[in-house]
Design a protein around this motif. Structure first.
Motif, short mmCIF file in Angstrom:
data_model
loop_
_atom_site.label_atom_id
_atom_site.label_comp_id
_atom_site.label_asym_id
_atom_site.label_seq_id
_atom_site.Cartn_x
_atom_site.Cartn_y
_atom_site.Cartn_z
N PHE A 38 63.05 57.26 182.30
CA PHE A 38 63.17 56.64 180.98
C PHE A 38 63.32 57.72 179.92
O PHE A 38 62.79 58.83 180.07
N VAL A 39 64.02 57.37 178.84
CA VAL A 39 64.21 58.27 177.71
C VAL A 39 63.59 57.62 176.47
O VAL A 39 63.97 56.52 176.07
N LEU A 40 62.61 58.29 175.89
CA LEU A 40 61.94 57.80 174.69
C LEU A 40 62.80 58.05 173.45
O LEU A 40 63.87 58.62 173.52
N GLY A 41 62.26 57.65 172.28
CA GLY A 41 62.89 57.97 171.00
C GLY A 41 63.37 56.76 170.24
O GLY A 41 64.42 56.20 170.56
N HIS A 42 62.61 56.36 169.22
CA HIS A 42 62.95 55.17 168.44
C HIS A 42 63.02 55.47 166.94
O HIS A 42 63.24 54.56 166.15
N GLU A 43 62.83 56.72 166.54
CA GLU A 43 62.68 57.07 165.13
C GLU A 43 63.77 58.08 164.77
O GLU A 43 63.52 59.27 164.68
N PHE A 44 65.01 57.59 164.54
CA PHE A 44 66.12 58.54 164.47
C PHE A 44 67.11 58.20 163.36
O PHE A 44 67.20 57.08 162.87
N ALA A 45 67.85 59.23 163.01
CA ALA A 45 68.99 59.11 162.11
C ALA A 45 70.11 59.94 162.70
O ALA A 45 69.88 60.91 163.43
N GLY A 46 71.36 59.57 162.40
CA GLY A 46 72.46 60.32 162.96
C GLY A 46 73.81 59.80 162.48
O GLY A 46 73.89 59.11 161.45
N THR A 47 74.84 60.11 163.24
CA THR A 47 76.22 59.80 162.85
C THR A 47 76.85 58.84 163.85
O THR A 47 76.77 59.07 165.07
N VAL A 48 77.47 57.80 163.36
CA VAL A 48 78.16 56.85 164.23
C VAL A 48 79.37 57.52 164.86
O VAL A 48 80.20 58.12 164.17
N VAL A 49 79.48 57.42 166.17
CA VAL A 49 80.64 57.98 166.87
C VAL A 49 81.51 56.91 167.51
O VAL A 49 82.65 57.17 167.90
N GLU A 50 80.97 55.68 167.62
CA GLU A 50 81.75 54.57 168.21
C GLU A 50 81.11 53.26 167.77
O GLU A 50 79.88 53.17 167.65
N VAL A 51 81.94 52.26 167.51
CA VAL A 51 81.43 50.92 167.19
C VAL A 51 82.07 49.91 168.13
O VAL A 51 83.20 50.09 168.60
N ALA A 97 68.50 63.75 164.12
CA ALA A 97 67.07 64.08 164.13
C ALA A 97 66.31 62.87 164.64
O ALA A 97 66.70 61.72 164.39
N ASN A 98 65.21 63.13 165.34
CA ASN A 98 64.38 62.06 165.87
C ASN A 98 62.91 62.45 165.77
O ASN A 98 62.51 63.50 166.28
N GLY A 99 62.13 61.64 165.08
CA GLY A 99 60.70 61.90 164.98
C GLY A 99 59.98 61.59 166.27
O GLY A 99 60.33 60.65 166.98
N ILE A 100 58.96 62.40 166.59
CA ILE A 100 58.13 62.15 167.77
C ILE A 100 56.88 61.42 167.29
O ILE A 100 56.07 61.95 166.54
N CYS A 101 56.72 60.19 167.74
CA CYS A 101 55.74 59.25 167.21
C CYS A 101 54.60 59.05 168.21
O CYS A 101 54.79 59.23 169.42
N ARG A 102 53.43 58.63 167.72
CA ARG A 102 52.33 58.36 168.67
C ARG A 102 52.66 57.16 169.55
O ARG A 102 52.09 57.03 170.64
N THR A 103 53.57 56.30 169.11
CA THR A 103 54.05 55.25 170.01
C THR A 103 54.73 55.87 171.22
O THR A 103 54.59 55.37 172.35
N ASP A 104 55.49 56.96 171.01
CA ASP A 104 56.09 57.66 172.14
C ASP A 104 55.01 58.14 173.11
O ASP A 104 55.15 58.03 174.33
N TRP A 105 53.94 58.70 172.54
CA TRP A 105 52.83 59.15 173.39
C TRP A 105 52.24 57.98 174.18
O TRP A 105 52.00 58.10 175.40
N ALA A 106 52.01 56.85 173.52
CA ALA A 106 51.40 55.71 174.20
C ALA A 106 52.27 55.21 175.35
O ALA A 106 51.77 54.84 176.42
N LEU A 107 53.59 55.20 175.15
CA LEU A 107 54.50 54.79 176.22
C LEU A 107 54.51 55.82 177.35
O LEU A 107 54.44 55.46 178.53
N TRP A 108 54.60 57.09 177.00
CA TRP A 108 54.65 58.18 177.98
C TRP A 108 53.35 58.24 178.78
O TRP A 108 53.36 58.47 180.00
N ALA A 109 52.21 58.03 178.11
CA ALA A 109 50.90 58.14 178.76
C ALA A 109 50.44 56.84 179.41
O ALA A 109 49.42 56.82 180.10
#
Length: 355
Positions: free
Chosen positions: A60-73, A34-46
């Protein structure tokens, strides 16, 4: 992998396949839950960040507000393994600078090169690469869903650090929250209420004020119809002990300061935009004669997550209540556009990445 790509600033994102990220020796690859869509994303996009703030270049690919599963280290990583469920704080550290060595890696001197979705391609995608995994990753407790904790990686953790560590809010104090209906604002309302504070929520629409009241605000003020600083003074018998600008516009910051009683504390959580160019005029004489404090918060270091997660486990906090809507990756553009006018209440989270 599937990703939502900025092909041109301020234009709709393009959903397409892009190469999977490569894992650095000190980092990890996370499958985004899951990844939250933040107003920082808007500021970068705009292209609307304050003067001197971060800029991105297409593609560019946005998205800094996320949680998930490690698949490789990476080969240097010791504390994490494939299958671990994690949060990655949006402003990480590299572990060796003065700030990191003092336990404050959230204000690392090298953070500009380390933030997914800001410094390099982020989590509006199925997979994301993170640096310095041992320094930054935080475990997601079993039984907690990724949607519920996605905002912990940015707005919720920032509000927690600001309220608990910086402003040191105490039970019984009056706390005014400007921009209370957004993701940062609702996080602040819930956290301040959980400390035992009396929270006054200020925003400009009744639906956002209703959301703030549901999360613990004892009073609400509609700044579109009332003078918010005067209303706060009347409700508190002289002013708030702590007042928070959770939105980052000049009027909110100034009104927050003017809402304080003598020796009150202003807490800045919202970024400015290009309209303010990073500068906000403040009543410095009032601040001086009333001995007001001006405080701020920018994220939170990973080792402080334990206290916040314990409060969640105990039922004192529930970040999932801040989430107003979940969307698919193909709906991210619509949400970004709505953020231009502060449209969404709370946090909107991407939780599906393919049709």
């Amino acid at each position: 992998m599937r990703a939502a790509v900025i092909e041109e600033l301020h234009k709709p994102l393009v959903i397409r396949d892009v190469p999977d990220p490569s894992c650095p020796p000190d980092g990890a690859i996370v499958r985004v839950g899951a990844n939250g869509i933040c107003r920082t994303d808007w500021a970068l996009w705009a292209g609307e960040f304050w003067t001197g703030g971060p800029r991105v270049e297409a593609p560019f690919v946005l998205g800094h507000e996320f949680a998930g599963t490690v698949v490789e280290v990476g080969r240097e990583v010791r504390g994490w393994k494939e299958g671990d469920r994690v949060i990655f704080p949006m402003n990480p550290g590299e572990g060796s600078c003065e700030m990191c060595r003092s336990g404050n890696q959230h204000v690392c001197e090298h953070v500009d090169s380390l933030v997914p979705g800001v410094s390099y391609w982020g989590a509006f995608a199925e997979y994301v690469m993170v640096r310095f995994a041992d320094v930054n990753l935080v475990e997601v407790p079993e039984g907690v869903g990724f949607v519920d904790v996605a905002a912990l990686a940015c707005r919720y953790m920032t509000a927690f650090h600001g309220v608990v560590d910086q402003a040191k809010v105490r039970g019984g104090e009056w706390v005014a929250v400007y921009g209370a209906g957004g993701g940062m604002g609702l996080s602040t309302v819930e956290i301040a209420a959980a400390t035992g504070a009396n929270v006054i929520a200020i925003d400009i629409t009744d639906d956002k004020l209703d959301a703030a009241r549901a999360l613990g605000a004892v009073h609400t003020v509609n700044a579109a119809t009332d003078d918010p600083a005067e209303a706060v003074k009347a409700l508190t018998g002289g002013g708030a002990h702590v007042s928070v600008d959770a939105v980052g516009i000049a009027a909110a910051c100034r009104n927050s300061v003017l809402s304080l009683r003598t020796r009150g504390r202003h807490l800045q959580l919202g970024h400015t935009t290009a309209a303010e160019q990073g500068d906000v005029a403040l009543p410095v004489d009032v601040m001086m004669v009333k001995e007001l404090e001006f405080l701020s918060a920018f994220g939170m270091q990973g080792q402080r997550f334990g206290t916040m997660l314990n409060m969640i486990a105990a039922g004192r906090l529930d970040p999932g209540r801040i989430v107003s809507r979940t969307v698919g990756l193909h709906e991210a553009s619509e949400v970004l556009e709505s953020l231009e006018t502060y449209g969404p209440t709370g946090v909107v989270v991407i939780d599906s990445f393919r049709p």
